[in-house]
Design a protein around this motif. Structure first.
Motif, short mmCIF file in Angstrom:
data_model
loop_
_atom_site.label_atom_id
_atom_site.label_comp_id
_atom_site.label_asym_id
_atom_site.label_seq_id
_atom_site.Cartn_x
_atom_site.Cartn_y
_atom_site.Cartn_z
N ARG A 19 93.58 -8.94 10.37
CA ARG A 19 93.58 -7.70 11.15
C ARG A 19 92.19 -7.33 11.63
NH1 ARG A 19 97.80 -8.64 8.89
NH2 ARG A 19 99.81 -7.69 9.41
N LEU A 20 91.17 -7.69 10.88
CA LEU A 20 89.82 -7.45 11.37
C LEU A 20 89.51 -8.32 12.58
CD1 LEU A 20 87.79 -7.11 8.04
CD2 LEU A 20 88.24 -5.32 9.73
N VAL A 21 90.00 -9.57 12.57
CA VAL A 21 89.83 -10.44 13.73
C VAL A 21 90.55 -9.85 14.94
CG1 VAL A 21 90.39 -12.70 14.69
CG2 VAL A 21 89.43 -12.52 12.39
N ALA A 22 91.79 -9.39 14.73
CA ALA A 22 92.55 -8.78 15.83
C ALA A 22 91.85 -7.51 16.33
CB ALA A 22 93.97 -8.47 15.37
N LEU A 23 91.29 -6.74 15.40
CA LEU A 23 90.58 -5.53 15.80
C LEU A 23 89.35 -5.87 16.65
CD1 LEU A 23 90.60 -2.41 15.35
CD2 LEU A 23 88.94 -2.81 13.53
#
Length: 431
Positions: A19-23
Motif C-alpha cells: 500500500r505504501l508503493v501504491a500510495l
C-alpha cells in the motif's frame, strides 16, 4: 506472547509495503498533473496563435509535447494500474519537403482525432485524474496532521494557530479530545493506505477512456494491418513459388533431362557398344538418385513430412538433431496445432537455428515450446555474442513476414555480448 506479536507484525509488513508503493504511485500521478497544465497552456497558445501565423510554428512542438506526456501516462497506467492503454496515433503520411510539407503536416495534426482527444484529456485530467490520485494521499496527510495537532496542541492553543482537526477542536488538557483526534488520525491513515490500491485501477480506466484508441481507430488500424499482412503474404507466396521453380529448373529438372539423354544414348549403343551403354546407364541411375534426393529436399522445404506425421514438437527435435549446434528442446503441447500455424512455427525455429549457427558464434541453443491461454509460445535462446537487429533486414525480417498473416508477435532481445532470446507468440487453438 511477544513472539506471536512479532509474527503478526512481520505478516502485516507486505500489506503495508504494497500500500505504501501504491500510495507513492498515486502521489507521482498527481504531481504529473502540473507539467500537464504547462503543456495545456502551450497548446492553447499555439491554437490561438494560428490566426496570427505564429501558432503554425508552435503547434507541432505543442502537439509533440502533449503526445509525449500522453505516452508517458499510458505507460504508467499500463505498468501501475494493470489497465493496458495502447497508443491511438495513426502512421504519419509522407509529406513533401519545404514549407508546403510543413503546412500539410500542421493540417494533418489539427485534423487527427487523437490530437483532439489528447487535448481533451489534458484539460480534464487535473480535475478528474489529479483529484482521484490525490485522494489517498490527502487522507494519509490529514491523518498525519491529526498526530501533529495532538503533539503540539499546547503550542497551537497558546499562539492561536489552528488547533482544529476535521470537525474536532483540540483543547489542551482534555485527554478525551486528543484520544478521539488520535483515533481519527489512525483511521484516516489506514483508510488512505487501504484506498490507494483501489484508486489505481479506477485511474487506469479513466486514462484509457480518453487516451486509448476509439473503436473506429482500432478498426482502421486493423484494416490497415490486414492489408499490409495480406500484401506481405502474397509477396512471400510469390517469392516461394519462384524459389521452387528455380530449384526445380536448376536441380531435379536438369538432372532428369540429362538422365533422359543418357538413356537415349545408351539405347543406341546397347547392341554395338554394351560397355559404353552400361556406363551411361550407371550415370543415369546416379542422376535419378540425385534428382530424387533434391526432390525430397524440396518437399521438406515446402512442408516436411515429419511435421505432418509427428507434429511440431518432433519436427523441431529433428531440426535439433541436424543442427551443428547443441540444441535442447522442451515441448509442452497437449494437442496438435492447425497445419498453417505448425508450418509457420516450424520454419521460424528452422530459420532461428540457421541464424544462430551462422551468426551467433555460440555453441548451445535452448528451444522451449508451450501452449498457454490460446497462444503458442516459443522461446529460442543461444549463448552467442548477441547484437542481432531486425532493422538490418535479412532472416529476422523474413520471420516477421511469415508470422504477420497469423497475427503473430516476434520479440527479439539481443544485447551486445549476448545472449540472444527470440520469443514468438502465435494465437491458435489445439485440436
Amino acid at each position: 506472547m511477544s513472539r506471536s506479536m512479532a509474527d503478526r507484525v512481520e505478516e502485516s509488513l507486505p500489506w503495508f509495503r504494497e500500500r505504501l508503493v501504491a500510495l507513492g504511485r498515486c502521489l507521482v500521478l498527481h504531481l504529473l498533473v502540473y507539467p500537464g497544465l504547462l503543456c495545456a497552456a502551450l497548446a492553447g497558445f499555439a491554437f490561438v496563435g494560428l490566426g496570427f501565423g505564429a501558432g503554425a510554428l508552435l503547434l507541432p512542438l505543442a502537439v509533440l509535447a502533449v503526445r509525449r506526456m500522453a505516452d508517458q501516462r499510458r505507460e504508467l497506467a499500463t505498468r501501475w494500474t494493470g489497465t493496458v492503454v495502447e497508443a491511438p496515433y495513426p502512421r504519419r503520411p509522407v509529406f513533401p519537403a519545404g514549407a508546403t510539407g510543413v503546412r500539410q503536416w500542421v493540417r494533418w495534426l489539427r485534423a487527427d482525432p487523437a490530437t483532439r482527444r489528447d487535448l481533451t484529456w489534458l484539460l480534464l485530467d487535473p480535475v478528474v485524474g489529479g483529484l482521484l490520485a490525490l485522494l489517498p494521499v490527502a487522507l494519509v496527510l490529514e491523518g498525519v496532521y491529526g498526530f501533529v495537532v495532538c503533539a503540539n496542541v499546547r503550542w497551537m492553543s497558546s499562539t492561536g494557530y489552528g488547533d482544529w482537526f476535521v470537525l474536532m477542536h483540540a483543547h489542551y488538557g482534555h485527554g478525551g479530545d486528543l484520544a478521539a483526534i488520535s483515533a481519527m488520525g489512525v483511521g484516516l491513515v489506514l483508510l488512505g493506505l487501504w484506498s490507494a490500491p483501489k484508486v489505481l485501477p479506477v485511474y487506469g480506466r479513466w486514462t484509457r477512456s480518453l487516451l486509448a484508441p476509439t473503436p473506429e481507430v482500432q478498426l482502421a488500424s486493423r484494416v490497415r494491418q490486414l492489408t499490409e499482412t495480406r500484401s506481405e503474404a502474397v509477396d512471400a507466396q510469390a517469392a516461394e513459388l519462384r524459389r521452387i521453380e528455380r530449384d526445380l529448373h536448376d536441380g531435379a529438372q536438369a538432372r532428369l533431362v540429362a538422365m533422359g539423354m543418357n538413356l537415349s544414348a545408351a539405347a543406341q549403343l546397347l547392341e554395338k557398344h554394351p560397355a559404353e551403354a552400361k556406363e551411361m546407364l550407371l550415370e543415369a541411375r546416379n542422376a535419378s538418385a540425385q534428382a530424387l534426393n533434391e526432390l525430397r529436399d524440396l518437399v521438406r522445404g515446402i512442408h516436411p513430412p515429419v511435421l505432418s506425421d509427428r507434429g511440431l514438437g518432433d519436427a523441431v527435435r529433428a531440426l535439433a538433431l541436424d543442427s551443428a549446434l547443441t540444441v535442447e528442446v522442451g515441448v509442452d503441447l497437449p494437442g496438435r496445432l492447425e497445419a498453417p500455424v505448425e508450418s509457420a512455427a516450424y520454419f521460424t525455429a528452422a530459420e532461428a537455428l540457421a541464424n544462430a549457427a551462422k551468426h551467433s558464434g555460440g555453441q548451445r541453443v535452448w528451444i522451449d515450446i508451450q501452449h498457454r491461454d490460446g497462444r503458442l509460445l516459443m522461446t529460442i535462446q543461444d549463448d552467442g555474442a548477441g547484437g542481432a537487429d531486425p532493422a538490418k533486414g535479412g532472416g529476422l525480417r523474413g520471420l516477421e513476414r511469415r508470422l504477420a498473416p497469423f497475427d503473430g508477435i516476434l520479440v527479439l532481445n539481443s544485447p551486445v555480448g549476448g545472449p540472444t532470446v527470440l520469443t514468438v507468440e502465435l494465437p491458435c487453438e489445439l485440436s
